[in-house]
Design a protein around this motif. Structure first.
Motif, PDB file in Angstrom:
ATOM      1  N   LEU A  77       0.874  -1.178   0.000  1.00 34.51           N
ATOM      2  CA  LEU A  77       0.000   0.000   0.000  1.00 34.51           C
ATOM      3  C   LEU A  77       0.904   1.219   0.000  1.00 34.51           C
ATOM      4  CD1 LEU A  77      -2.910   1.315   0.598  1.00 34.51           C
ATOM      5  CD2 LEU A  77      -2.117   1.366   2.971  1.00 34.51           C
ATOM      6  N   GLY A  78       0.685   2.108  -0.968  1.00 33.18           N
ATOM      7  CA  GLY A  78       1.465   3.343  -1.016  1.00 33.18           C
ATOM      8  C   GLY A  78       2.784   3.169  -1.745  1.00 33.18           C
ATOM      9  N   ASP A  79       3.588   4.214  -1.753  1.00 28.86           N
ATOM     10  CA  ASP A  79       4.864   4.182  -2.462  1.00 28.86           C
ATOM     11  C   ASP A  79       5.995   3.846  -1.495  1.00 28.86           C
ATOM     12  OD1 ASP A  79       3.773   4.979  -4.957  1.00 28.86           O
ATOM     13  OD2 ASP A  79       3.592   7.012  -4.146  1.00 28.86           O
ATOM     14  N   PRO A  80       7.035   3.198  -2.009  1.00 36.88           N
ATOM     15  CA  PRO A  80       8.142   2.834  -1.113  1.00 36.88           C
ATOM     16  C   PRO A  80       8.807   4.078  -0.533  1.00 36.88           C
ATOM     17  CG  PRO A  80       8.751   2.447  -3.410  1.00 36.88           C
ATOM     18  CD  PRO A  80       7.292   2.790  -3.401  1.00 36.88           C
ATOM     19  N   ALA A  81       9.450   3.905   0.612  1.00 41.58           N
ATOM     20  CA  ALA A  81      10.163   5.004   1.254  1.00 41.58           C
ATOM     21  C   ALA A  81      11.303   5.485   0.355  1.00 41.58           C
ATOM     22  CB  ALA A  81      10.702   4.542   2.600  1.00 41.58           C
ATOM     23  N   ILE A  82      11.725   6.726   0.570  1.00 46.57           N
ATOM     24  CA  ILE A  82      12.873   7.274  -0.162  1.00 46.57           C
ATOM     25  C   ILE A  82      14.120   6.459   0.179  1.00 46.57           C
ATOM     26  CG2 ILE A  82      14.374   9.313  -0.304  1.00 46.57           C
ATOM     27  CD1 ILE A  82      11.763  10.928   0.401  1.00 46.57           C
ATOM     28  N   LEU A  83      14.947   6.176  -0.814  1.00 44.31           N
ATOM     29  CA  LEU A  83      16.150   5.372  -0.572  1.00 44.31           C
ATOM     30  C   LEU A  83      17.101   6.078   0.394  1.00 44.31           C
ATOM     31  CD1 LEU A  83      17.025   3.841  -4.051  1.00 44.31           C
ATOM     32  CD2 LEU A  83      16.363   2.652  -1.956  1.00 44.31           C
ATOM     33  N   LEU A  84      17.684   5.285   1.299  1.00 46.00           N
ATOM     34  CA  LEU A  84      18.602   5.823   2.309  1.00 46.00           C
ATOM     35  C   LEU A  84      19.962   5.164   2.137  1.00 46.00           C
ATOM     36  CD1 LEU A  84      16.110   5.425   5.269  1.00 46.00           C
ATOM     37  CD2 LEU A  84      16.729   7.588   4.190  1.00 46.00           C
ATOM     38  N   PRO A  85      20.686   5.472   1.048  1.00 47.74           N
ATOM     39  CA  PRO A  85      21.930   4.745   0.777  1.00 47.74           C
ATOM     40  C   PRO A  85      22.960   4.865   1.895  1.00 47.74           C
ATOM     41  CG  PRO A  85      21.618   6.582  -0.759  1.00 47.74           C
ATOM     42  CD  PRO A  85      20.376   6.480   0.034  1.00 47.74           C
TER      43      PRO A  85
END
Lengths: 227, 227, 227, 227, 227, 227, 227, 227
Positions: A77-85
């Motif tokens: 559900l919803g969009d994935p979190a922003i990438l945290l490299p």
């Protein structure tokens, strides 16, 4: 009998830094859709594990903002979190192609929390060179998740080779004594390699959450929770 | 209740080419001595497995022609068979020092049938290089017996590396899920390596007899029996 | 999540003298066809075990050079190896007709490596004479593979009668305590007959590979690998 | 807490035609002596099973009319019943010498109910001829009790050879998978031989009582009870 | 039988950043002393787990530079590593006083690698307030190790409360269904709390090595190994 | 791979006095029909157990002289044996209605050997009076077969009430811990009632053959076989 | 490693109305004495379960105000609570004399909370009349605790006869399949009698606390806690 | 084979104060309808558990006076008993939404005996606050029924918080080690919380009957039965 009502754990993201996850196997599509609707209304992301194609379609008929991931057998559900490299890399290894759904569930759960991972399939110990060839690559990862069915030796051999945290995921691939994954599980628990940790059979999601906890522990304590 | 009488299998050497073996664990020293006396009278050799120091001493008090092998926890009657180097070599490997009694039982049982073997200890997979260093040596053997406790990965890794017959012997060394050796046993049975065969937990004697059958099979059929 | 890629063990034939075998039960027809295509491109033979009629047909729709063996529930890629009669004969016995798929899997796997075998069905110990009648025939074989479900006594009785290597294959035929084959397995492991070795439940393929290792061990060491 | 009082089943001999049997393993010598005193006062015979030498001596210090049977590890109160040869013969077989205590318990329990039995030791199936040699003798018995540890094949082979009632008694002799007797038990239950019945592990007494019920059933119903 | 020789894994400290650990339960005092002597000669530290008072004394008679830790039931060779406070803190919790030996083994193994830890005993969930009172303290730790026997709920409740890595250690404290620790183990594996990882029953040492891997992962990859 | 051939045990009726029984669950309709054809050609009766409606119909399409018994889930070949009332009566009891298929299998197998039996359903111990009301009836039987699922107490209570042979048949009726029938089985084996004997879970056929052996034992030895 | 400190649950009497209970089996006498000292200082009563004679004596050497109850294998601190006859009666039944320690533990734990109970021993179902004779007595009790080993049928039969709450306590008395008490436990859980509840094997204390909760529930809610 | 006849326990309502309950899972719709018809003719109510939609419809085709409860998967015959609010309240808790069918079965069974209950869903311990928020509500109930799958910690935590009777119901919700509910069951049995009692996995009906027994025990003995 008073009508029961679902009680969601809406403080979970704040308390643990994790999105809500719903174990889909024993729930009807109606129950899943009802949970997701309430989470959506509260502005939350969510992950539903162990959902087959048919149940996923039934949920999608009831709710628009969901996406099915066939390989991982999950709904999101919803969009994935922003990438945290900056949190570092995770490599997900598997002994054989049959372990793919579990490895994919782990990778998806990580991605939904902003962690990119890489999958290395078919590095089982019956053809040891395939694993040894990857050692340099493995040493660059911060956490390793090793999925294996049958006798489950891969995490043991791996943990003897590298110094990083290794999370073993026994997979219910096998027959006879290894049917259901218990032999792989007990082999990993009994491992002679120091510091291997284990999650439940087929629990790709749990391995991902353990990896997330480890990656965040690198950053100082309380700060990590709301990352 | 008529007095019972022991019934020895005196055709065994002729039928199977094996000396009589007595499972000593549940027998009293009197029962063991009585069996051995009758075998001695019949001109047979014998091997008694799973005997501790005290029981061995009690048997030795009753019978002169026996010898105790402390490391292998076995008693023998008579002198070992003449060495038959033409049958080929056996290497007995073990994952750790704790597996030594089982590996020694296998080596002793082989020796009593004229087969010389070599022991390679501490080649467990947690420090994989120790095994890889021995590959050239292993490839010269005709049969390999691999003893391992804990998760029991050694025979799996070994069977993936060499083309010879490998006999896995699970060892009851471990604790928690691996106490009693069942995890090692099931890991070997579930092995993803093709053609690994397995015997009962701690059954060094049985592995030796299997190796003997294989060595003799190299020579033509019926001839081998009376070798 | 980077797209995963299958990693075949293409050195296997050289290292172990065995064709690639794919465990088909947990793989989709697409996964199986993809593996076989790559093996075909590399000029390899292959055997896929535990495939039902429907999955076999789906693979055959995707790939032309495969053949389904209904009795053994296996798919093969390519033509079987040239027969090597000098390696000696294998006899595959079974306690009852229900064990046939497992016995047939063993025979097929042997044939794909150039070994001819004979099947002796219905020689279970409840009607002992059927087995005793075959003793002369059995004594001519180099290796015996004995398949049995229920209480699994056949390999025990057989191993007490003949001096050759006997590989016991427990079969998941039975009900109540014997459902799933574990009683047969444990009965074979606990066997009072000296030198019986065992493979996983229903592992006809594994028994065949063990027999192959034994047959090749008769020829001198390294030479056998590339036979 | 009111002081508890033992409640003996004094109608048992009348109802079932059996003398009182006391399971001695978990009782103190004082508890055993108290039970036996009350039975003696009531003019009853009694059998106490699973008593070791030390506990037997402690009971004998408290009570004069008891006798210890070391081989069967039982205490008896009173004199055995008068022999009833008309009921027919029982043969008690055992796979190996280690099964002797259980076979002896069965024979003693039978004797205490007036039934003479014969013990045939060491007729295990690893040396099949030892059993086949006794067939004529076995066919004269009315009931057969077959004790076996390890894989427990003896009752299966026997039941396939003779038409009489066969009672299998699994024995806790073995190690690894057969430690504790469960493999023998399950092998007997799973037996492919038609009509084999089974009692609990090491339950020689129970097998004897089953044999007694069968012998008495040959005589007409109610009459048998007070025999 | 050629005389066997111990093969130590002397590259282990370089490869994994861990001192050698010897599983002492199945080894004789002579075997332990021989291993330690060779490690001492190589300038290595070592930890021997699961050693009782008597065996420890026997080793100390043979070797001077060892120290026994009674609470943790461990022997150590050499002096502990210099403390590395920059790696962060570990808290070791236990459900009850009976879990102390396992918790102490974890703390000792950490200390031997330069990690200081704190023990919080008796925070079992039957009196939940005892755990809730410690929340602020727990949130300052980098890794938590939670030891529990019986039903093993402590790690589950803890993992639901805090975001850090939690390593569950099932303890073999209990009776009936919980004897041996398997219920605690399976409860932890089945936990509904996301990201709990588990080691073998009573494996305090393994939990410590897992914590060490996690602490070092916070520092960048290869650097951590030789810390 | 030479074409295998079925090996029937045609001396069985002569040796054991029993008609051939085929375990139908794991066989195809073609395999069953092939066996029955050969038995028919040899003039034998036969019983096929554990056959569902669909498989039975498929066999009936291939062979005319067979009859399906839906309640007992069995196929029969030929006409039942002539009734032998002189052998005595058998009563088959069941704890609940769900046990009916197993009770019916026992009754059918008896009838095919000339033994008439009576079924007493729903005499489970939760409503004890239902059993106590039948005591007089039960005392007229020569042998009792008691089928029970769940906790399986019926045979224990029954064996404490009557002096005849009682054969316990655990039934795979239940859920949770009793699913599959193992709790009922172990409860019967552990029974505190003296002389209860047990067969495998759901083995109505085996209980019938045991009853047959007992009934025939009443008549003198060898004579009984050819009755 | 900071020195650990015991954390007692001193609010327990207020929260649950129960005195502190210490599971003594895995604790040293020093640990037990330390706990009791702190409880004594806080003015609390206490019960220590599963303590043998030697450990009890060692504790008594360290602490004066304790009392050992040999039959129940318990230590108590302080004087029992004042009797509360208004709460109603409990009857504790046992199948056999061997169950006495568990029944006595239950009775002692009840007494320490002010509840008088009565013990009825030897009312096992193998001699059913002994139980039926007590029905009138049983119907006067408010709660019944039924202890049984072996197959554990007593609570099932009892629950079918009376309408009151019945708490089943499986007892680790038995051998073979019933060794350890698991068969009794599973039989009680699988019981066909409606409303039987169960506690862990040998958990007389737990059964007493359950009975206490029930007795107090008869009085209105919150009031009961501080009774 | 005489035609069998169902034997209903028509004295059950008088003896135990409970309506007849039929375990529907292993019965055909015809068998269920036949039982219900006879109960209807006798003027009885009835409850049929574990019935799916299709079987319920088939029964409804045969009998008019039945009602299907989809959530609880039960059929009922007749109208529920008149509410008896004086007996007190029951609260049924569940760890997650997947436990709903079992919780609903408990609530329905209570309602059919005149007891109103309330359902509190999703109070699992992974988000502990959800349970702690309900404490005041829980303290007003007379009996608590706590349903939980996975690791089953809810009843343990609950029993440590409140003084009332708590009945734990393990639920077969989970996967890997928790598939089938055994981990939840054993966790509840092993619970460190004093006085928790347990019923079989998924046995909502049994928990309700236990609660009924407790509620009635509050009123004096015999009177309660006919309430």
């Amino acid at each position: 009998m008073t009508e029961p009502q679902v009680r969601l754990d809406l403080q979970r993201r704040q308390r643990l830094g994790m999105v809500e996850a719903i174990f889909g196997e024993h729930k009807t599509s109606e129950q899943i859709a009802a949970c997701l609707s309430r989470l959506e209304a509260a502005g939350e992301l969510a992950l539903v594990t162990r959902v087959d194609q048919a149940k996923a379609a039934a949920v999608a008929d009831l709710l628009s903002n969901v996406q099915f991931h066939a390989q991982a057998r999950c709904l999101t559900l919803g969009d994935p979190a922003i990438l945290l490299p900056a949190l570092g890399e995770v490599v997900v290894l598997s002994g054989g192609t049959s372990d793919l759904p579990i490895a994919a569930e782990a990778a998806l759960a990580l991605r939904w929390h902003g962690i990119q991972s890489e999958l290395l399939l078919d590095v089982g110990v019956a053809g040891l060179q395939r694993l040894l060839d990857q050692l340099a690559r493995l040493q660059r990862a911060k956490v390793l998740i090793a999925c294996a069915g049958m006798e489950g030796s891969l995490p043991t051999v791996l943990t003897g080779l590298v110094p990083q945290p290794v999370i073993g995921v026994p997979v219910s691939v096998g027959y006879g004594v290894s049917a259901g994954g218990r032999t792989a599980l007990e082999g990993m628990l009994a491992s002679c390699a120091p510091g291997l940790v284990v999650v439940n059979i087929d629990n790709g999601y749990g391995a991902a959450m353990a990896a997330l906890r480890i990656l965040k522990a690198a950053i100082t304590g309380e700060a990590a929770v709301n990352q």
